[in-house]
Write an enzyme that holds these catalytic residues in place. Structure first.
Site, PDB file in Angstrom:
ATOM      1  N   ASN A 117      47.484   5.415  64.682  1.00 36.39           N
ATOM      2  CA  ASN A 117      48.911   5.290  65.004  1.00 36.39           C
ATOM      3  C   ASN A 117      49.681   6.595  64.781  1.00 36.39           C
ATOM      4  O   ASN A 117      50.893   6.586  64.615  1.00 36.39           O
ATOM      5  CB  ASN A 117      49.543   4.123  64.241  1.00 36.39           C
ATOM      6  N   ARG A 256      55.826   7.360  53.077  1.00 35.84           N
ATOM      7  CA  ARG A 256      55.854   6.228  52.152  1.00 35.84           C
ATOM      8  C   ARG A 256      57.141   6.290  51.353  1.00 35.84           C
ATOM      9  O   ARG A 256      57.532   7.374  50.877  1.00 35.84           O
ATOM     10  CB  ARG A 256      54.653   6.265  51.185  1.00 35.84           C
ATOM     11  N   GLN A 285      57.812  -3.449  49.858  1.00 35.64           N
ATOM     12  CA  GLN A 285      57.855  -4.043  51.198  1.00 35.64           C
ATOM     13  C   GLN A 285      57.349  -5.474  51.142  1.00 35.64           C
ATOM     14  O   GLN A 285      56.289  -5.697  50.561  1.00 35.64           O
ATOM     15  CB  GLN A 285      57.004  -3.206  52.170  1.00 35.64           C
ATOM     16  N   HIS A 309      59.483  -1.369  58.478  1.00 37.31           N
ATOM     17  CA  HIS A 309      58.272  -0.550  58.664  1.00 37.31           C
ATOM     18  C   HIS A 309      57.589  -0.941  59.987  1.00 37.31           C
ATOM     19  O   HIS A 309      56.830  -1.900  60.044  1.00 37.31           O
ATOM     20  CB  HIS A 309      57.341  -0.810  57.476  1.00 37.31           C
TER      21      HIS A 309
HETATM   22  P1  NAD Z   1      46.444  13.213  57.333  1.00 40.37           P
HETATM   23  O1  NAD Z   1      45.438  12.921  56.278  1.00 40.37           O
HETATM   24  O2  NAD Z   1      45.978  13.598  58.679  1.00 40.37           O
HETATM   25  O3  NAD Z   1      47.471  14.331  56.834  1.00 40.37           O
HETATM   26  C1  NAD Z   1      48.061  14.312  55.579  1.00 40.37           C
HETATM   27  C2  NAD Z   1      48.419  15.735  55.198  1.00 40.37           C
HETATM   28  O4  NAD Z   1      49.222  15.701  54.020  1.00 40.37           O
HETATM   29  C3  NAD Z   1      47.183  16.595  54.873  1.00 40.37           C
HETATM   30  O5  NAD Z   1      47.240  17.795  55.613  1.00 40.37           O
HETATM   31  C4  NAD Z   1      47.303  16.842  53.382  1.00 40.37           C
HETATM   32  O6  NAD Z   1      46.777  18.098  52.984  1.00 40.37           O
HETATM   33  C5  NAD Z   1      48.822  16.784  53.210  1.00 40.37           C
HETATM   34  N1  NAD Z   1      49.233  16.552  51.823  1.00 40.37           N
HETATM   35  C6  NAD Z   1      48.698  15.707  50.902  1.00 40.37           C
HETATM   36  N2  NAD Z   1      49.332  15.821  49.740  1.00 40.37           N
HETATM   37  C7  NAD Z   1      50.308  16.753  49.912  1.00 40.37           C
HETATM   38  C8  NAD Z   1      51.294  17.296  49.055  1.00 40.37           C
HETATM   39  N3  NAD Z   1      51.384  16.952  47.772  1.00 40.37           N
HETATM   40  N4  NAD Z   1      52.126  18.218  49.568  1.00 40.37           N
HETATM   41  C9  NAD Z   1      52.006  18.624  50.864  1.00 40.37           C
HETATM   42  N5  NAD Z   1      51.090  18.140  51.724  1.00 40.37           N
HETATM   43  C10 NAD Z   1      50.250  17.217  51.244  1.00 40.37           C
HETATM   44  O7  NAD Z   1      47.339  11.875  57.404  1.00 40.37           O
HETATM   45  P2  NAD Z   1      48.275  11.387  58.604  1.00 40.37           P
HETATM   46  O8  NAD Z   1      47.487  10.593  59.579  1.00 40.37           O
HETATM   47  O9  NAD Z   1      49.094  12.534  59.088  1.00 40.37           O
HETATM   48  O10 NAD Z   1      49.205  10.351  57.815  1.00 40.37           O
HETATM   49  C11 NAD Z   1      50.013  10.788  56.749  1.00 40.37           C
HETATM   50  C12 NAD Z   1      50.666   9.593  56.076  1.00 40.37           C
HETATM   51  O11 NAD Z   1      51.636   9.008  56.942  1.00 40.37           O
HETATM   52  C13 NAD Z   1      49.730   8.432  55.740  1.00 40.37           C
HETATM   53  O12 NAD Z   1      48.989   8.638  54.562  1.00 40.37           O
HETATM   54  C14 NAD Z   1      50.706   7.296  55.596  1.00 40.37           C
HETATM   55  O13 NAD Z   1      51.210   7.234  54.282  1.00 40.37           O
HETATM   56  C15 NAD Z   1      51.835   7.655  56.558  1.00 40.37           C
HETATM   57  N6  NAD Z   1      51.833   6.787  57.754  1.00 40.37           N
HETATM   58  C16 NAD Z   1      52.924   6.024  57.997  1.00 40.37           C
HETATM   59  C17 NAD Z   1      52.923   5.153  59.081  1.00 40.37           C
HETATM   60  C18 NAD Z   1      54.128   4.289  59.411  1.00 40.37           C
HETATM   61  O14 NAD Z   1      53.987   3.324  60.154  1.00 40.37           O
HETATM   62  N7  NAD Z   1      55.289   4.613  58.915  1.00 40.37           N
HETATM   63  C19 NAD Z   1      51.795   5.066  59.921  1.00 40.37           C
HETATM   64  C20 NAD Z   1      50.721   5.907  59.667  1.00 40.37           C
HETATM   65  C21 NAD Z   1      50.742   6.756  58.569  1.00 40.37           C
END
Ligand code: NAD
Length: 358
Positions: A117, A256, A285, A309
């Site tokens: 997603n 989050r 949530q 959400h």
């Molecule tokens: P991803 O693993 O591809 O990317 C996450 C990035 O965050 C990585 O590059 C990582 O190095 C970086 N990161 C981790 N800790 C960090 C920190 N302390 N400071 C800076 N950067 C940091 O993940 P993604 O697919 O891009 O998803 C990211 C997040 O988005 C998910 O874990 C989830 O919590 C959230 N998400 C939300 C929804 C929604 O419906 N709202 C849907 C999907 C994902």
């Protein structure tokens, strides 16, 4: 084998729209397939407290399916009761509702449908940025009220062109946000991430990495949060960091809720330190009816772009994460190797670097 799925209720909508796969009613489209393979599927939305279906059935389930949209919180304590549990599958992306360190200790695997997603969320982020910067929500509310006073809206409406936009986290979603912002001719695109993007990927979106978070937020007109929730990001955006933001900046968080301190955000919006806050994720949530993020406002009565959400659960996303969940289960049943990108916790060990530096 017993498979337990904690999903959100779809009620009438799920009956009318069968593509709402991630609902209790439509069971991620897994029921007939699991039955044909001789497995028992229990689906419920009842997830809170010791007498919930979640806690009752986790006692002997081997497989747990959850979604971030209606998170079944698998704490260490609940895990201790889950004597048969071997694998947790997150139908979507983001497994922070599971105590991942406890999963390592209990040798319970955790997998997500990685990438399922990420476009859905990146599009939502761009929408939220535009809604805040252009002061859309109060403008629309004015129209519904039957009023028409352009100046009341225009006094706090801007163009995105020429602004500095930065993402905390430049992974799958964060990078896609940067890609989608390129045609808006922002002054600069920044990112803060402990992982440096390869030079050609940086160059493709002309993004600059800022390694110090206080420096990073002080340069941004718009900050978007796209990092997972873990020990290093919980409460990251607190009163102290918000005081380092450019006065009147906009903040979008679809990652989050608990990455931002609830009360610090309310106070920053109220004082005008933040001009707007938008997102779809909450520290609890479903969000309680009196959650202050529902109604918080900036001094001019706007600046709130909160929604439930749903950014990652569009019908297009649901088709992808339902298919991905089935694939993970199929691999598990058949003893096949999983796609490494989907594995967050393997048997007794972390398998990803995205949930913090260890
Ligand atoms: P991803 O693993 O591809 O990317 C996450 C990035 O965050 C990585 O590059 C990582 O190095 C970086 N990161 C981790 N800790 C960090 C920190 N302390 N400071 C800076 N950067 C940091 O993940 P993604 O697919 O891009 O998803 C990211 C997040 O988005 C998910 O874990 C989830 O919590 C959230 N998400 C939300 C929804 C929604 O419906 N709202 C849907 C999907 C994902």
């Amino acid at each position: 084998m017993k498979v337990l799925a904690i999903l959100y209720n779809g009620f009438k909508s799920a009956v009318q729209e069968p593509r709402l796969l991630g609902t209790v009613e439509n069971k991620l489209g897994l029921d007939k397939w699991l039955a044909s393979r001789g497995h028992e599927l229990i689906v419920s939305s009842d997830k809170e407290g010791p007498n919930s279906d979640f806690q009752k059935h986790i006692a002997d389930a081997e497989v747990l399916i959850t979604t971030p949209f209606h998170p079944g919180y698998l704490t260490r304590e609940v895990m201790e009761k889950a004597k048969n549990l071997k694998i947790c599958v997150t139908a979507g992306v983001g497994s922070d509702h599971i105590d991942l360190n406890a999963a390592v200790d209990h040798k319970i695997q955790v997998l997500e449908v990685t990438g399922s997603n990420v476009v859905s969320v990146a599009e939502h982020v761009v929408m939220d940025i535009l809604a805040l910067v252009r002061n859309f929500v109060p403008a629309h509310e004015m129209i519904e009220r039957g009023d028409w006073q352009v100046s009341d809206i225009a006094r706090n409406a801007y163009d995105l062109e020429g602004k500095v936009v930065g993402t905390i986290g430049a992974g799958r979603i964060g990078y896609r946000v940067l890609q989608r912002l390129v045609p808006f001719d922002c002054k600069e695109l920044l990112y803060y991430d402990y992982t440096q993007l390869p030079a050609e990927r940086e160059q493709a979106v002309k993004a600059r990495r800022v390694e110090d978070i206080e420096q990073f937020v002080s340069e941004c007109d718009v900050v978007t949060v796209n990092a997972p929730l873990h020990e290093g990001t919980r409460g990251l955006i607190n009163e102290k960091l918000l005081s380092k933001f450019k006065p009147g900046a906009w903040l979008v968080n679809t990652a989050r809720g608990a990455i931002c301190d609830q009360d610090a955000v309310v106070a920053a919006l109220k004082s005008g330190q933040l001009r707007g806050y938008a997102g779809d994720v909450w520290n609890v949530q479903p969000a309680p009816k009196d959650h202050p993020w529902r109604t918080m406002k900036n001094p001019l009565g706007g600046g709130n772009g909160m929604t439930p959400h749903y950014s990652g659960t569009t019908l297009d996303a649901q088709a992808r994460y339902a298919a991905g969940t089935k694939k993970i289960l199929e691999n598990y049943f058949d003893g096949k190797e999983q796609n490494p990108a989907d594995v967050i916790v393997g048997i007794g060990a972390w398998a990803t670097k995205a949930y913090g530096q260890r």
